[in-house]
Design an enzyme around this catalytic site. Structure first.
Site, PDB file in Angstrom:
ATOM      1  N   GLU A   1       1.842  -7.345   8.958  1.00  0.00           N
ATOM      2  CA  GLU A   1       1.862  -5.881   9.129  1.00  0.00           C
ATOM      3  C   GLU A   1       2.795  -5.212   8.131  1.00  0.00           C
ATOM      4  O   GLU A   1       2.851  -3.998   8.057  1.00  0.00           O
ATOM      5  CB  GLU A   1       2.308  -5.524  10.550  1.00  0.00           C
ATOM      6  CG  GLU A   1       1.353  -6.002  11.627  1.00  0.00           C
ATOM      7  CD  GLU A   1      -0.049  -5.456  11.432  1.00  0.00           C
ATOM      8  OE1 GLU A   1      -0.191  -4.225  11.305  1.00  0.00           O
ATOM      9  OE2 GLU A   1      -0.982  -6.265  11.406  1.00  0.00           O
TER      10      GLU A   1
ATOM     11  N   PRO B   1       0.819  -1.221   0.000  1.00  0.00           N
ATOM     12  CA  PRO B   1       0.000   0.000   0.000  1.00  0.00           C
ATOM     13  C   PRO B   1       0.850   1.267   0.000  1.00  0.00           C
ATOM     14  O   PRO B   1       0.341   2.353  -0.258  1.00  0.00           O
ATOM     15  CB  PRO B   1      -0.826  -0.121   1.285  1.00  0.00           C
ATOM     16  CG  PRO B   1      -0.151  -1.150   2.117  1.00  0.00           C
ATOM     17  CD  PRO B   1       0.630  -2.035   1.213  1.00  0.00           C
TER      18      PRO B   1
ATOM     19  N   ARG C   1      -3.485  -8.249 -20.825  1.00  0.00           N
ATOM     20  CA  ARG C   1      -4.273  -7.841 -22.001  1.00  0.00           C
ATOM     21  C   ARG C   1      -3.509  -6.887 -22.918  1.00  0.00           C
ATOM     22  O   ARG C   1      -3.942  -6.610 -24.027  1.00  0.00           O
ATOM     23  CB  ARG C   1      -5.636  -7.304 -21.585  1.00  0.00           C
ATOM     24  CG  ARG C   1      -5.608  -6.122 -20.666  1.00  0.00           C
ATOM     25  CD  ARG C   1      -6.939  -5.969 -19.945  1.00  0.00           C
ATOM     26  NE  ARG C   1      -8.076  -6.124 -20.839  1.00  0.00           N
ATOM     27  CZ  ARG C   1      -8.444  -5.235 -21.739  1.00  0.00           C
ATOM     28  NH1 ARG C   1      -7.761  -4.123 -21.855  1.00  0.00           N
ATOM     29  NH2 ARG C   1      -9.481  -5.452 -22.505  1.00  0.00           N
TER      30      ARG C   1
ATOM     31  N   ASP D   1      -7.849   1.074 -24.569  1.00  0.00           N
ATOM     32  CA  ASP D   1      -7.188   1.036 -23.269  1.00  0.00           C
ATOM     33  C   ASP D   1      -6.238   2.209 -23.130  1.00  0.00           C
ATOM     34  O   ASP D   1      -6.144   2.832 -22.089  1.00  0.00           O
ATOM     35  CB  ASP D   1      -6.372  -0.247 -23.091  1.00  0.00           C
ATOM     36  CG  ASP D   1      -7.257  -1.464 -22.892  1.00  0.00           C
ATOM     37  OD1 ASP D   1      -8.426  -1.276 -22.549  1.00  0.00           O
ATOM     38  OD2 ASP D   1      -6.763  -2.577 -23.064  1.00  0.00           O
TER      39      ASP D   1
HETATM   40  N1  ADE Z   1      -1.064  -4.804  -0.009  1.00  0.00           N
HETATM   41  C1  ADE Z   1      -1.933  -4.304   0.891  1.00  0.00           C
HETATM   42  N2  ADE Z   1      -2.631  -3.294   0.392  1.00  0.00           N
HETATM   43  C2  ADE Z   1      -2.195  -3.105  -0.896  1.00  0.00           C
HETATM   44  C3  ADE Z   1      -2.534  -2.205  -1.933  1.00  0.00           C
HETATM   45  N3  ADE Z   1      -3.458  -1.264  -1.777  1.00  0.00           N
HETATM   46  N4  ADE Z   1      -1.886  -2.315  -3.107  1.00  0.00           N
HETATM   47  C4  ADE Z   1      -0.928  -3.258  -3.268  1.00  0.00           C
HETATM   48  N5  ADE Z   1      -0.558  -4.122  -2.324  1.00  0.00           N
HETATM   49  C5  ADE Z   1      -1.196  -4.071  -1.154  1.00  0.00           C
END
Ligand code: ADE
Length: 236
Positions: free
Chosen positions: A116, A89, A154, A169
Site C-alpha cells: 500500500e 504514484p 538512450r 528526443d
Molecule cells: N508505483 C505505483 N504506481 C506508480 C506510478 N504511477 N509511477 C511510479 N511508481 C509507481
C-alpha cells in the site's frame, strides 16, 4: 553510468534489460545495472520488509530499515554518491526533461515500492526525489523503474548513434514526432505523401516540422510554446 534498482522482486528484471538500446548500452559498458534484493537487508530471519500501518487501515506498508540499510551498504561500496529516486504514484511526473537530467548522473539508485506504500521517512529522509511515470496506480515501482531506465539509457552519450535520433528526443519536450513512412510508396492504395519522395530536403524538413506541430496542436496542446500554439499559417 551505473543504475542500481532496489526491489523485492529482483527476478522481475531478468529479461527487460537484455534487449534493444538498454541491452546495447550494457554491452558497450556505457551502462551498468545492478539489481539489489531488498530482502537481503531485512533485519529478521523471515526477511520481513513490510508491516501494518500506524493509525490502522488496509494493507501493509514497507518498512524503512531495509531501504536505509541497503542504501548505506551500496554507498559504502562506491566512491561516488548515488542520486536516489523513489518510484511512487505520488511523485513528480516523469518526462523527457527529467530523463535528460537523470542521464547526466553517474550513479542513480531507483527504489521500488510495493504493497500500500512505503514508510514516509524513505521519501523524506533517504530519497532525493519521488518520481511517478503517470497518473495511474501500478502494483509496484518495478515497471516504472524499467521505464525510467529505458528513457535514461538512450540519452547517455554514445548509446544511440550520433545521428538524429536523440536530437529528435529533445524535440519531444515541445512537440510530438512527425509521421514516418517506409517502402512501399503505395500500400493498398494508401500513398506516401509526394513531398517525401521529392528529394527536396528543405521541403521535407518543412513538411515534417509542420506535421509535428499539427499533431501536437490536436493531441497535446499542453506541450506547445506560445508561438507554436498560435498555429499561424496552419492548414489542417
Ligand atoms: N508505483 C505505483 N504506481 C506508480 C506510478 N504511477 N509511477 C511510479 N511508481 C509507481
Amino acid at each position: 553510468m551505473k543504475i542500481g534498482i532496489l526491489t523485492i522482486f529482483p527476478n522481475f528484471f531478468d529479461g527487460v534489460f537484455q534487449f534493444g538500446v538498454v541491452g546495447q548500452a550494457r554491452k558497450k559498458s556505457l551502462l551498468q545495472i545492478e539489481i539489489v534484493d531488498l530482502r537481503e537487508f531485512a533485519e529478521d530471519s523471515h526477511r520481513t520488509v513490510d508491516d501494518r500501518p500506524y493509525g490502522g487501515g488496509a494493507g501493509m506498508v514497507m518498512k524503512p530499515e531495509p531501504f536505509f540499510r541497503a542504501v548505506e551498504s551500496l554507498t559504502r561500496a562506491e566512491q561516488e554518491a548515488f542520486h536516489i529516486a523513489l518510484l511512487s504514484p505520488s511523485g513528480a511526473q516523469f518526462d523527457q526533461r527529467k530523463a535528460k537530467e537523470l542521464s547526466l548522473k553517474t550513479r542513480l539508485l531507483l527504489l521500488c515500492g510495493r504493497y500500500e506504500g512505503v514508510d514516509h521517512r524513505v521519501a523524506e529522509r533517504l530519497a532525493h526525489e519521488e518520481i511517478s511515470i503517470g497518473d495511474y496506480v501500478l502494483s509496484g515501482g518495478e515497471l516504472a523503474a524499467a521505464v525510467v531506465v529505458d528513457a535514461v539509457a538512450r540519452l547517455i552519450p554514445g548509446v544511440v548513434g550520433e545521428g538524429q535520433s536523440v536530437l529528435k528526443d529533445s524535440f519531444m519536450e515541445e512537440s510530438l514526432a512527425h509521421p514516418q513512412f517506409t517502402r512501399p510508396a503505395d500500400f493498398r492504395g494508401w500513398r506516401v505523401p509526394d513531398v517525401l519522395l521529392s528529394g527536396d530536403h528543405e521541403a521535407i524538413r518543412k513538411w515534417r516540422e509542420e506535421q509535428a506541430l499539427q499533431q501536437t496542436r490536436r493531441r497535446r496542446p499542453d506541450l506547445l510554446t506560445e508561438s507554436n500554439a498560435a498555429g499561424e499559417g496552419e492548414q489542417s
